[in-house]
Design a protein around this motif. Structure first.
Motif, PDB file in Angstrom:
ATOM      1  N   SER A  84      36.638  44.182  31.487  1.00 35.84           N
ATOM      2  CA  SER A  84      37.196  44.864  30.322  1.00 35.84           C
ATOM      3  C   SER A  84      38.404  44.080  29.821  1.00 35.84           C
ATOM      4  N   ILE A  85      38.990  44.582  28.750  1.00 36.41           N
ATOM      5  CA  ILE A  85      40.182  43.983  28.157  1.00 36.41           C
ATOM      6  C   ILE A  85      41.259  45.055  28.093  1.00 36.41           C
ATOM      7  N   CYS A  86      42.476  44.707  28.409  1.00 38.34           N
ATOM      8  CA  CYS A  86      43.593  45.647  28.358  1.00 38.34           C
ATOM      9  C   CYS A  86      43.754  46.175  26.929  1.00 38.34           C
ATOM     10  N   VAL A  89      47.310  40.402  23.283  1.00 38.87           N
ATOM     11  CA  VAL A  89      47.154  39.270  24.193  1.00 38.87           C
ATOM     12  C   VAL A  89      45.724  39.204  24.720  1.00 38.87           C
ATOM     13  N   GLY A  90      45.156  40.350  25.042  1.00 34.53           N
ATOM     14  CA  GLY A  90      43.768  40.383  25.505  1.00 34.53           C
ATOM     15  C   GLY A  90      43.602  40.051  26.971  1.00 34.53           C
ATOM     16  N   CYS A  91      44.497  40.532  27.807  1.00 34.35           N
ATOM     17  CA  CYS A  91      44.400  40.265  29.251  1.00 34.35           C
ATOM     18  C   CYS A  91      43.118  40.861  29.815  1.00 34.35           C
ATOM     19  N   GLY A  92      42.471  40.101  30.695  1.00 32.03           N
ATOM     20  CA  GLY A  92      41.238  40.550  31.311  1.00 32.03           C
ATOM     21  C   GLY A  92      41.502  41.572  32.404  1.00 32.03           C
ATOM     22  N   GLN A  93      40.628  42.559  32.487  1.00 36.50           N
ATOM     23  CA  GLN A  93      40.738  43.577  33.528  1.00 36.50           C
ATOM     24  C   GLN A  93      39.396  43.741  34.229  1.00 36.50           C
ATOM     25  N   GLU A  94      39.475  44.155  35.480  1.00 31.59           N
ATOM     26  CA  GLU A  94      38.284  44.530  36.233  1.00 31.59           C
ATOM     27  C   GLU A  94      38.394  46.022  36.536  1.00 31.59           C
ATOM     28  N   ARG A 147      32.750  57.084  38.466  1.00 33.52           N
ATOM     29  CA  ARG A 147      34.178  57.383  38.313  1.00 33.52           C
ATOM     30  C   ARG A 147      34.986  56.120  38.557  1.00 33.52           C
ATOM     31  N   ILE A 148      36.080  55.973  37.828  1.00 34.88           N
ATOM     32  CA  ILE A 148      36.935  54.800  37.972  1.00 34.88           C
ATOM     33  C   ILE A 148      37.786  54.945  39.229  1.00 34.88           C
ATOM     34  N   LEU A 149      37.713  53.934  40.103  1.00 33.08           N
ATOM     35  CA  LEU A 149      38.530  53.904  41.322  1.00 33.08           C
ATOM     36  C   LEU A 149      39.867  53.217  41.072  1.00 33.08           C
ATOM     37  N   ASP A 150      39.816  52.129  40.319  1.00 35.29           N
ATOM     38  CA  ASP A 150      41.016  51.343  40.089  1.00 35.29           C
ATOM     39  C   ASP A 150      40.767  50.366  38.944  1.00 35.29           C
ATOM     40  N   ILE A 151      41.836  49.908  38.334  1.00 38.31           N
ATOM     41  CA  ILE A 151      41.764  48.876  37.296  1.00 38.31           C
ATOM     42  C   ILE A 151      42.772  47.803  37.674  1.00 38.31           C
ATOM     43  N   GLU A 152      42.286  46.572  37.790  1.00 39.25           N
ATOM     44  CA  GLU A 152      43.131  45.454  38.195  1.00 39.25           C
ATOM     45  C   GLU A 152      42.946  44.288  37.235  1.00 39.25           C
ATOM     46  N   GLY A 153      43.827  43.316  37.331  1.00 43.27           N
ATOM     47  CA  GLY A 153      43.710  42.112  36.532  1.00 43.27           C
ATOM     48  C   GLY A 153      42.497  41.300  36.936  1.00 43.27           C
ATOM     49  N   ASP A 154      41.868  40.658  35.964  1.00 47.32           N
ATOM     50  CA  ASP A 154      40.673  39.838  36.211  1.00 47.32           C
ATOM     51  C   ASP A 154      41.118  38.416  36.554  1.00 47.32           C
ATOM     52  N   PRO A 155      40.909  37.986  37.791  1.00 40.26           N
ATOM     53  CA  PRO A 155      41.337  36.638  38.171  1.00 40.26           C
ATOM     54  C   PRO A 155      40.584  35.533  37.434  1.00 40.26           C
ATOM     55  N   HIS A 156      39.445  35.849  36.835  1.00 36.11           N
ATOM     56  CA  HIS A 156      38.665  34.845  36.098  1.00 36.11           C
ATOM     57  C   HIS A 156      39.029  34.783  34.616  1.00 36.11           C
ATOM     58  N   SER A 157      39.947  35.615  34.165  1.00 38.68           N
ATOM     59  CA  SER A 157      40.358  35.606  32.762  1.00 38.68           C
ATOM     60  C   SER A 157      41.188  34.367  32.470  1.00 38.68           C
ATOM     61  N   LEU A 179      48.691  41.309  35.135  1.00 39.57           N
ATOM     62  CA  LEU A 179      48.851  42.344  34.120  1.00 39.57           C
ATOM     63  C   LEU A 179      50.332  42.696  34.014  1.00 39.57           C
ATOM     64  N   CYS A 180      50.777  42.988  32.809  1.00 38.58           N
ATOM     65  CA  CYS A 180      52.144  43.466  32.621  1.00 38.58           C
ATOM     66  C   CYS A 180      52.223  44.905  33.133  1.00 38.58           C
ATOM     67  N   PRO A 181      53.398  45.512  33.186  1.00 35.47           N
ATOM     68  CA  PRO A 181      53.494  46.892  33.677  1.00 35.47           C
ATOM     69  C   PRO A 181      52.630  47.885  32.900  1.00 35.47           C
ATOM     70  N   LYS A 182      52.519  47.697  31.592  1.00 35.76           N
ATOM     71  CA  LYS A 182      51.658  48.617  30.828  1.00 35.76           C
ATOM     72  C   LYS A 182      50.195  48.416  31.189  1.00 35.76           C
ATOM     73  N   GLY A 183      49.764  47.174  31.283  1.00 36.24           N
ATOM     74  CA  GLY A 183      48.380  46.898  31.658  1.00 36.24           C
ATOM     75  C   GLY A 183      48.065  47.377  33.059  1.00 36.24           C
ATOM     76  N   ALA A 184      49.041  47.240  33.963  1.00 32.60           N
ATOM     77  CA  ALA A 184      48.843  47.698  35.335  1.00 32.60           C
ATOM     78  C   ALA A 184      48.751  49.210  35.414  1.00 32.60           C
ATOM     79  N   ALA A 185      49.277  49.909  34.408  1.00 30.90           N
ATOM     80  CA  ALA A 185      49.238  51.379  34.383  1.00 30.90           C
ATOM     81  C   ALA A 185      48.011  51.910  33.639  1.00 30.90           C
ATOM     82  N   THR A 186      47.068  51.047  33.270  1.00 29.24           N
ATOM     83  CA  THR A 186      45.883  51.484  32.534  1.00 29.24           C
ATOM     84  C   THR A 186      45.100  52.545  33.297  1.00 29.24           C
TER      85      THR A 186
END
Length: 189
Positions: free
Chosen positions: A49-51, A56-61, A68-78, A85-92
């Motif tokens: 996904s995308i934040c 900026v379009g940071c990649g998310q997994e 059900r969603i367990l967690d959302i983290e930054g995509d290491p392949h982005s 992820l910035c604090p806002k992206g990390a709080a998605t």
């Protein structure tokens, strides 16, 4: 449990006894910390996904189990964010799953002081009717000099920063078809 056994189980004493004063080794681990596993380990699927916060379009997994969603983290392949992820992206995760999130359409009637829930279909109908009414009331076939313009100046559209080029293209087509000439977006990517 004897005092001696209790002291042996204390991580600080193990650290000093084994020469691991900075707690970089196994000495700082407890039975509880050894049993912990990331909640993403039990995911059925990982969805790219995308934040949603900025352009900026940071990649998310998005880690999902049983729908059900367990967690959302930054995509290491982005190539954009490389897993960060910035604090806002990390709080998605809280944005999507938070209990305080409004889950229904709220409407405040003209002159009203309270918000009331209404069905999504009713809200969409109201928006469509108001767009049509405004377009019909303000549509100009010709301008003051008699030039053919086929436009309305009674409506405008400003897209958000998270819209990509394809979404902006479709929105521009939609609003141009309605005769709207003030169409802008904040897209920076």
């Amino acid at each position: 449990m004897k005092f001696r056994d209790l002291m042996k189980g204390w991580p600080v004493l193990r650290q000093f006894a084994r020469g691991d004063s900075r707690a970089l080794g196994d000495t700082a681990m407890s039975a509880r910390s050894r049993s912990l596993a990331p909640r993403t380990k039990t995911a059925d699927a990982v969805v790219k996904s995308i934040c949603p916060y900025c352009a900026v379009g940071c990649g998310q997994e998005v880690h999902v189990r049983d729908g059900r969603i367990l967690d959302i983290e930054g995509d290491p392949h982005s190539p954009i964010s490389r897993g960060r992820l910035c604090p806002k992206g990390a709080a998605t995760f809280q944005l999507v799953t938070g209990t305080q999130r409004v889950q229904q359409v709220l409407y405040r009637r003209p002159g009203g002081t309270e918000w009331e829930p209404i069905p999504l279909e009713e809200a969409m109908t109201q928006v469509a009717e108001r767009v049509k009414r405004t377009r019909d009331a303000t549509f100009e076939v010709t301008d003051a000099q008699g030039r053919w313009v086929n436009r309305t100046l009674g409506l405008a559209h400003l897209g958000g920063a998270t819209l990509d080029n394809e979404e902006n293209y479709l929105l521009k087509k939609l609003f141009s078809a309605l005769g709207v000439v003030q169409v802008e977006n904040q897209a920076r990517i």
